[in-house]
Design an enzyme around this catalytic site. Structure first.
Site, short mmCIF file in Angstrom:
data_model
loop_
_atom_site.label_atom_id
_atom_site.label_comp_id
_atom_site.label_asym_id
_atom_site.label_seq_id
_atom_site.Cartn_x
_atom_site.Cartn_y
_atom_site.Cartn_z
N GLY A 171 -12.09 16.38 -43.21
CA GLY A 171 -10.58 16.53 -43.48
C GLY A 171 -9.86 15.66 -42.37
O GLY A 171 -10.46 14.75 -41.94
N ASP A 227 -24.97 9.48 -37.74
CA ASP A 227 -23.56 9.56 -37.88
C ASP A 227 -23.18 9.14 -37.15
O ASP A 227 -23.40 9.81 -35.28
CB ASP A 227 -23.43 10.79 -38.44
CG ASP A 227 -21.65 10.95 -38.65
OD1 ASP A 227 -20.75 9.95 -38.46
OD2 ASP A 227 -21.34 12.15 -38.00
N HIS A 280 -23.75 11.36 -41.92
CA HIS A 280 -22.53 12.57 -42.15
C HIS A 280 -22.26 13.40 -42.68
O HIS A 280 -22.48 14.17 -42.87
CB HIS A 280 -20.51 11.60 -41.76
CG HIS A 280 -19.63 12.41 -42.14
ND1 HIS A 280 -19.93 13.28 -40.17
CD2 HIS A 280 -18.55 13.04 -42.22
CE1 HIS A 280 -18.41 13.23 -39.92
NE2 HIS A 280 -17.68 13.61 -41.55
#
Length: 418
Positions: free
Chosen positions: A58, A341, A393
């Site tokens: 995050g 990614d 990812h």
């Protein structure tokens, strides 16, 4: 422990042959702060298997993403109500805890709302450590078990910081000794400067950015912070516009159609073909009241990434000094990277490793799963780099079999098989 045992998850398939648990562990009784976890034991000889903690990044995103879309024992069907087995779940080879951290993420909470304004790397590591100590009191049979920390993305901060906190506290005679053996970080954000530079070079080398934009970034962006001239911002914006509307987390994957309900297939989904609308199925499933009840979760609106956390108080520009400290202790350190990614790409990881100037132990070579190249591996003194071919990812989402081979090798202390 028994109070946390899950009877059955709504919509789970027949033949669930492992124990799973979920619930809250208090990390600060005065503030009323508690972290939520989901724990899946191994179906086969769980008492002989190591304990693995998984952390999503995050900052502020839920590790139930890992549990429900990546490496957990189930995936969610496109009806948002039923589950199917993930044959390549990591609990085949370990007992896996998924921790929603810090408070304010997913089902984790604090009764002191000011906590949500004072969250950063330091407090996250401290609370995650307290969680582990208290969790081991609830599951004492795991106290002496070999323990590994894994995670992806911003867990490039969380994982090494927590590992460092554990090693520091292990020196304390009256503390629970946590038998930490190693860490593995996937597509990890570990150093700001090489992270951004690697991103823009990846976009250019993968035909997503123009020569002009890449040259501009190299000419004007040296720090990727407010020390750079305005031109740096301009070229970064250009880079973003040039790639068009693609999924940066897997540059070759289709996007979820806007009206994804019209694209719903009747057949159950396969673990081998990742559905780009999986996010929506997960959000729908985890917000069903009967699911929250089965998980022993406080009934709340579950978000994939937190809207409760206001600002992030501390985030070092580089975690490389912590990696150096961990490597000096002899801890097993792996950095793995899905190679499609573009957000935290393989180039960023390689540039960061280059900063450490480590002697090479095993030269770059291919590794395999099912007679196909699964990726590439390079072993340095104190650190191993593994790429996972054609993974985005969220490595286990896109390449479940390859990711299981990779993590099995990590836990055994072996390089992935040639």
């Amino acid at each position: 422990m028994e109070a946390d045992k899950i009877g059955a998850l709504p919509g789970q398939p027949n033949g669930v042959d492992f124990n799973h648990y979920s619930g809250y562990v208090t990390v600060d009784s005065k503030a009323g702060r508690a972290l939520f976890y989901y724990f899946a034991e191994s179906p086969d000889k769980s008492s002989t298997k190591p304990l693995v903690l998984w952390l999503n990044g995050g900052p502020g995103c839920s590790s139930l993403i890992g549990a429900m879309m990546e490496l957990g024992p189930f995936r969610i069907n496109n009806d948002g109500k039923t589950l199917f087995r993930n044959d390549y779940a990591w609990n085949n080879v370990a007992n896996v805890i998924f921790l929603e951290s810090p408070a304010g993420v997913g089902f984790s909470y604090s009764n002191t709302s000011s906590d949500y304004h004072h969250i950063g790397d330091k407090s996250t590591a401290k609370d995650a450590y307290t969680f582990l100590v208290n969790w081991l009191e609830r599951f004492p049979q795991y106290k002496t078990r070999d323990f590994y920390i894994t995670g992806e993305s911003y867990a490039g901060h969380y994982v090494p910081q927590l590992a460092y906190t554990i090693l520091l506290n292990n020196k304390n005679a009256n503390q629970t000794l946590i038998n930490l053996k190693g860490i593995a970080v996937g597509n990890g954000w570990i150093d700001d400067r090489t992270g951004y530079l690697g991103r823009y070079d990846y976009l250019w080398t993968h035909a997503l950015n123009s020569d002009e934009t890449n040259k501009g970034i190299h000419a004007y962006c040296h720090h990727f912070n407010d020390k750079d001239p305005n031109e740096c911002d301009d070229f970064q914006s250009k880079s973003y516009v040039e790639q068009g509307d693609i999924d940066g987390y897997n540059i070759y994957a289709p996007l979820c159609p806007l009206d994804f309900s019209s694209s719903i297939k009747n057949s159950n989904d396969s673990v081998n073909s990742f559905d780009p609308c999986s996010d929506y199925y997960m959000i729908s499933y985890l917000n069903r009241p009967e699911v929250q009840t089965a998980l022993h979760a406080g009934v709340a609106k579950w978000h994939k990434c937190s809207y409760s956390i206001f600002g992030w108080t501390d985030s070092p520009a580089s975690i490389l000094p912590i990696f150096k400290n961990l490597m000096a202790t002899g801890l097993r350190v792996w950095l793995y990277s899905g190679d499609v990614d573009s957000v935290v790409p393989i180039t960023s990881t390689r540039y960061a490793i280059n900063e450490l100037k480590l002697p090479l132990k095993t030269a770059w070579r291919a590794w395999s799963t099912d007679n196909q190249v699964g990726g590439y591996v390079e072993e340095y003194e104190g650190l191993t780099l593994v790429t996972v071919r054609d993974a985005g990812h969220l490595v286990p989402s896109y390449q479940p079999a390859r990711s299981l081979t990779m993590i099995s090798s990590f836990l055994l202390g072996l390089l992935p098989p040639p």
